[in-house]
Design a protein around this motif. Structure first.
Motif, PDB file in Angstrom:
ATOM      1  N   SER A  91      11.036  42.116  64.325  1.00  0.00           N
ATOM      2  CA  SER A  91      11.356  40.882  63.607  1.00  0.00           C
ATOM      3  C   SER A  91      12.753  40.947  62.993  1.00  0.00           C
ATOM      4  CB  SER A  91      10.316  40.616  62.518  1.00  0.00           C
ATOM      5  OG  SER A  91      10.287  41.683  61.588  1.00  0.00           O
ATOM      6  N   ILE A  92      13.147  42.121  62.541  1.00  0.00           N
ATOM      7  CA  ILE A  92      14.490  42.304  61.963  1.00  0.00           C
ATOM      8  C   ILE A  92      15.539  42.182  63.068  1.00  0.00           C
ATOM      9  CG2 ILE A  92      16.026  43.971  60.860  1.00  0.00           C
ATOM     10  CD1 ILE A  92      13.571  44.996  59.318  1.00  0.00           C
ATOM     11  N   ILE A  93      15.247  42.747  64.218  1.00  0.00           N
ATOM     12  CA  ILE A  93      16.165  42.657  65.360  1.00  0.00           C
ATOM     13  C   ILE A  93      16.334  41.203  65.774  1.00  0.00           C
ATOM     14  CG2 ILE A  93      16.496  43.252  67.789  1.00  0.00           C
ATOM     15  CD1 ILE A  93      14.913  45.859  67.195  1.00  0.00           C
ATOM     16  N   ASP A  94      15.214  40.493  65.913  1.00  0.00           N
ATOM     17  CA  ASP A  94      15.264  39.085  66.328  1.00  0.00           C
ATOM     18  C   ASP A  94      16.070  38.246  65.350  1.00  0.00           C
ATOM     19  OD1 ASP A  94      13.722  39.772  68.515  1.00  0.00           O
ATOM     20  OD2 ASP A  94      11.838  39.081  67.612  1.00  0.00           O
ATOM     21  N   GLU A  95      15.880  38.504  64.066  1.00  0.00           N
ATOM     22  CA  GLU A  95      16.614  37.759  63.034  1.00  0.00           C
ATOM     23  C   GLU A  95      18.117  38.029  63.127  1.00  0.00           C
ATOM     24  OE1 GLU A  95      16.960  37.730  58.208  1.00  0.00           O
ATOM     25  OE2 GLU A  95      14.976  38.058  59.087  1.00  0.00           O
ATOM     26  N   ALA A  96      18.486  39.290  63.317  1.00  0.00           N
ATOM     27  CA  ALA A  96      19.914  39.644  63.411  1.00  0.00           C
ATOM     28  C   ALA A  96      20.549  39.036  64.659  1.00  0.00           C
ATOM     29  CB  ALA A  96      20.078  41.156  63.413  1.00  0.00           C
TER      30      ALA A  96
END
Length: 158
Positions: A91-96
Motif C-alpha cells: 500500500s505504501i508502494i502504491d501510494e508513492a
C-alpha cells in the motif's frame, strides 16, 4: 568472537545512519538481525526509530521513487519490485507511485528511447520497435506507456 550488539548500541548506530540518508524498516531489521539482536529487541529499536521519525517507510518510498525515476530512469514496475525486495508494504508502494503522473513517466521514457534509437540495429521498423519495447520493459515501464512512447517516437524519428 565479537560480542553481540546491545539494544542501545543498535539504536545509536541506526539513528546515526538514518540521520545521513533515508532508510526503510526492512533495512533496519536486516542490520539488527545481522548484529545478533533478538526479535523482541529488534522490534523495540525499530519502534523507537519510527517514533523519533528516523524511519518512515512512506517517506522512504517517496524518495526512492523520485530518485529512481529521475536519476536511474526506472519505470514503475522496476521501482515497485525493488521496494518489495526492501520489504516495504504494498500500500505504501502504491501510494508513492501514484504521486507520479503518467506524463512524468513519459517524460523519462521518451529521452531513454530517443537515446537508444540510433544504437538499435534492425532490418525493419517492426524489429526496431520490438527491440525498443524490450529495452523499455527491462527498465520497468508498463507496456501501454511503452507502446505510446514507441508510436510517438516512430512519428518523430530522431
Amino acid at each position: 568472537m565479537k560480542q553481540p550488539t546491545t539494544e542501545e548500541q543498535a539504536l545509536y548506530r541506526l539513528s546515526a545512519l538514518c540521520s545521513k540518508a533515508e532508510h526503510c524498516s526492512g533495512e533496519m531489521l536486516a542490520k539488527m538481525k545481522l548484529w545478533g539482536l533478538d526479535e523482541e529487541a529488534r522490534a523495540r529499536v525499530l519502534d523507537k526509530l519510527q517514533a523519533d521519525k528516523f524511519v518512515d517507510d512512506a517517506r522512504y518510498a517517496r524518495a526512492f521513487v523520485d530518485d529512481k525515476l529521475r536519476y536511474n530512469g526506472w519505470g514503475a514496475l522496476k521501482i515497485s519490485q525493488a521496494l518489495r525486495q526492501k520489504q516495504v508494504e504494498g500500500s505504501i508502494i502504491d501510494e508513492a507511485l501514484s504521486e507520479v503522473t503518467p506524463q512524468q513517466w513519459l517524460d523519462v521514457l521518451m529521452p531513454l528511447l530517443q537515446q537508444k534509437w540510433p544504437s538499435v540495429s534492425a532490418a525493419t521498423d517492426y524489429e526496431r520497435s520490438v527491440k525498443l519495447i524490450k529495452f523499455a520493459y527491462g527498465r520497468g515501464f508498463p507496456i501501454d506507456l511503452i507502446r505510446k512512447a514507441v508510436d510517438r517516437l516512430g512519428l518523430e524519428e530522431p
